[in-house]
Motif scaffolding. Structure first.
Motif, mmCIF file in Angstrom:
data_model
loop_
_atom_site.group_PDB
_atom_site.id
_atom_site.type_symbol
_atom_site.label_atom_id
_atom_site.label_comp_id
_atom_site.label_asym_id
_atom_site.label_seq_id
_atom_site.Cartn_x
_atom_site.Cartn_y
_atom_site.Cartn_z
ATOM 1 N N ASP A 22 -1.066 3.289 -3.320
ATOM 2 C CA ASP A 22 -1.590 3.937 -2.127
ATOM 3 C C ASP A 22 -2.983 3.404 -1.790
ATOM 4 O O ASP A 22 -3.878 3.413 -2.620
ATOM 5 N N GLY A 23 -3.146 2.911 -0.566
ATOM 6 C CA GLY A 23 -4.453 2.489 -0.087
ATOM 7 C C GLY A 23 -4.776 1.027 -0.262
ATOM 8 O O GLY A 23 -5.782 0.554 0.274
ATOM 9 N N GLN A 24 -3.967 0.279 -0.998
ATOM 10 C CA GLN A 24 -4.317 -1.115 -1.267
ATOM 11 C C GLN A 24 -4.040 -2.035 -0.088
ATOM 12 O O GLN A 24 -3.088 -1.857 0.653
ATOM 13 N N SER A 25 -4.885 -3.045 0.049
ATOM 14 C CA SER A 25 -4.672 -4.152 0.967
ATOM 15 C C SER A 25 -4.362 -5.390 0.136
ATOM 16 O O SER A 25 -4.202 -5.307 -1.086
ATOM 17 N N GLY A 73 0.817 -1.205 0.000
ATOM 18 C CA GLY A 73 0.000 0.000 0.000
ATOM 19 C C GLY A 73 0.851 1.255 0.000
ATOM 20 O O GLY A 73 1.914 1.320 -0.603
ATOM 21 N N SER A 74 0.390 2.268 0.732
ATOM 22 C CA SER A 74 1.077 3.556 0.729
ATOM 23 C C SER A 74 2.453 3.488 1.368
ATOM 24 O O SER A 74 3.340 4.277 1.036
ATOM 25 N N GLN A 134 -11.406 1.410 1.896
ATOM 26 C CA GLN A 134 -10.336 1.264 0.924
ATOM 27 C C GLN A 134 -10.814 0.601 -0.366
ATOM 28 O O GLN A 134 -10.013 0.248 -1.208
ATOM 29 N N ASN A 143 -2.770 -2.002 6.008
ATOM 30 C CA ASN A 143 -4.069 -1.702 5.407
ATOM 31 C C ASN A 143 -5.088 -2.812 5.635
ATOM 32 O O ASN A 143 -6.291 -2.557 5.698
ATOM 33 N N ASP A 144 -4.632 -4.044 5.760
ATOM 34 C CA ASP A 144 -5.567 -5.139 6.005
ATOM 35 C C ASP A 144 -6.209 -5.044 7.376
ATOM 36 O O ASP A 144 -7.306 -5.552 7.589
ATOM 37 N N HIS A 164 -7.229 -2.339 8.495
ATOM 38 C CA HIS A 164 -8.180 -1.215 8.379
ATOM 39 C C HIS A 164 -8.790 -1.245 6.989
ATOM 40 O O HIS A 164 -8.652 -0.300 6.214
ATOM 41 N N TRP A 189 -9.556 1.561 -3.937
ATOM 42 C CA TRP A 189 -8.167 1.249 -4.245
ATOM 43 C C TRP A 189 -7.981 -0.242 -4.437
ATOM 44 O O TRP A 189 -7.210 -0.666 -5.295
ATOM 45 N N ASP A 190 -8.677 -1.058 -3.673
ATOM 46 C CA ASP A 190 -8.594 -2.494 -3.864
ATOM 47 C C ASP A 190 -9.255 -2.908 -5.175
ATOM 48 O O ASP A 190 -8.816 -3.842 -5.839
#
Length: 350
Positions: A122-125, A89-90, A162, A155-156, A158, A165-166
């Motif tokens: 950015d933002g990916q899990s 992610g980020s 998201q 990120n996973d 939270h 982005w996923d």
């Protein structure tokens, strides 16, 4: 009157020829018909931006953030000769860390010039990482890294909020149409490249807020990890990590799973957590417990799959100044990450 008509006709003819030329250029150089189909994906490509990061951490005021036409960040000569491709992610992307100062840049240096390329979003899990192979990375011709390093876990823990982005696409129809045109139009790409090169966009940024990496840090009895996070969430995460390893191997690479840490706790060299004191002689271990619960599941899936398992979250001791917010590391923190990873990865690359 006849002269005006002739001039108008000449302008119309020239305008028609110009439009026909632009249309032909789009067909030849764009990807409407030929080339990879990027669809409506939110993948930053062909960008060169400058951010004012003076409010985030000490160092140069401006951070230059570049990604190439494939959406990759970092230096390489051959897509088929990448030693390590990093996903995450980020904290992997590092939008507000300048080119040359990411942990991938430092890792390449510490590995004696090995090619380490950044494919963080950015933002990916892990949900997004799995989709990235089918919707993005598989579209890059000749991409054949030896290893794919997944820097995962924050990120996973939270996942809510998201989804765009996923999914790698905006929930807004207008934004998806805009991305579709941008991803296929040669002319838009030319304009974007020129704008980014000649007039870099600057922005005062607050990525995650205030620096939270200050103690004092104290020891205490940590909570029971089995009671911190619902087992269903952890089970699902463990399954995704295992699926991610399988997907990396299906792409012809070996998987390296690396866990993460946060700035609002510390871990000693012996793995003991340190938190911040609260009232009534108690210590705040909430973030450590949550992150460690996810990290342990990642290591369990990794071990079961016989991949390369590096528990950075429990093995690396960060210091004040290594983070500029809850989870994002500064150039100093990036040096520390690279220095921890390099001796563990070097034997794999020989």
């Amino acid at each position: 009157m006849a002269a005006r008509t002739s001039i108008g006709r000449l302008i119309a003819i020239n305008l028609g020829l110009l439009l026909a030329g632009l249309f032909l250029a789009e067909l030849v150089f764009g990807s409407w018909i030929f080339g990879p189909s990027w669809g409506t994906m939110n993948i930053p490509r062909d960008i060169h931006r400058m951010f004012d990061v003076s409010g985030l951490y000490n160092g140069p005021r401006d951070a230059i953030y570049s990604r190439d036409k494939w959406g990759l960040r970092g230096a390489y000569r051959d897509l088929g000769a990448i030693d390590i491709l990093t996903i995450g992610g980020s904290t992997t992307d590092q939008r507000f860390i300048g080119d040359g100062q990411t942990w991938q840049d430092y890792l390449a240096q510490d590995l004696g010039g090995r090619v380490v390329v950044n494919a963080g979003i950015d933002g990916q899990s892990t949900l997004g990482h799995l989709r990235a192979f089918d919707r993005w990375l598989s579209q890059i011709p000749g991409l054949k890294p030896c290893f794919v390093l997944a820097y995962i876990g924050v990120n996973d823990a939270h996942l809510e909020g998201q989804q765009q982005w996923d999914d790698m696409a905006s929930p807004s129809l207008g934004r998806r149409i805009e991305r579709y045109i941008t991803n296929h139009s040669a002319l838009v790409q030319v304009v974007t490249t020129i704008q980014g090169t000649l007039k870099a966009r600057k922005a005062h940024v607050v990525h995650g807020g205030t620096e939270f990496a200050r103690g004092p840090w104290v020891a205490g009895p940590p909570p029971d990890l089995d009671k911190v996070v619902a087992s269903a969430l952890l089970d699902a995460y463990e399954q995704r990590v295992e699926a991610l390893i399988a997907r990396i191997r299906a792409a012809g690479a070996e998987a390296i799973i690396v866990t993460q840490s946060r700035s609002d706790y510390r871990v000693t060299g012996t793995g003991e957590p340190l938190g911040r004191a609260k009232a009534a002689n108690s210590v705040d271990f909430g973030s450590w417990a949550m992150q460690t619960a996810f990290n342990r599941r990642a290591m369990a899936a990794c071990t079961r799959a016989n991949a390369v398992c590096l528990d950075l979250g429990s093995g690396l001791t960060f210091e004040d100044g290594d983070f500029y917010d809850w989870v994002h590391t500064t150039p100093t923190g990036n040096r520390r990450i690279a220095a921890w990873l390099a001796p563990l990865l070097a034997p794999l690359l020989q």
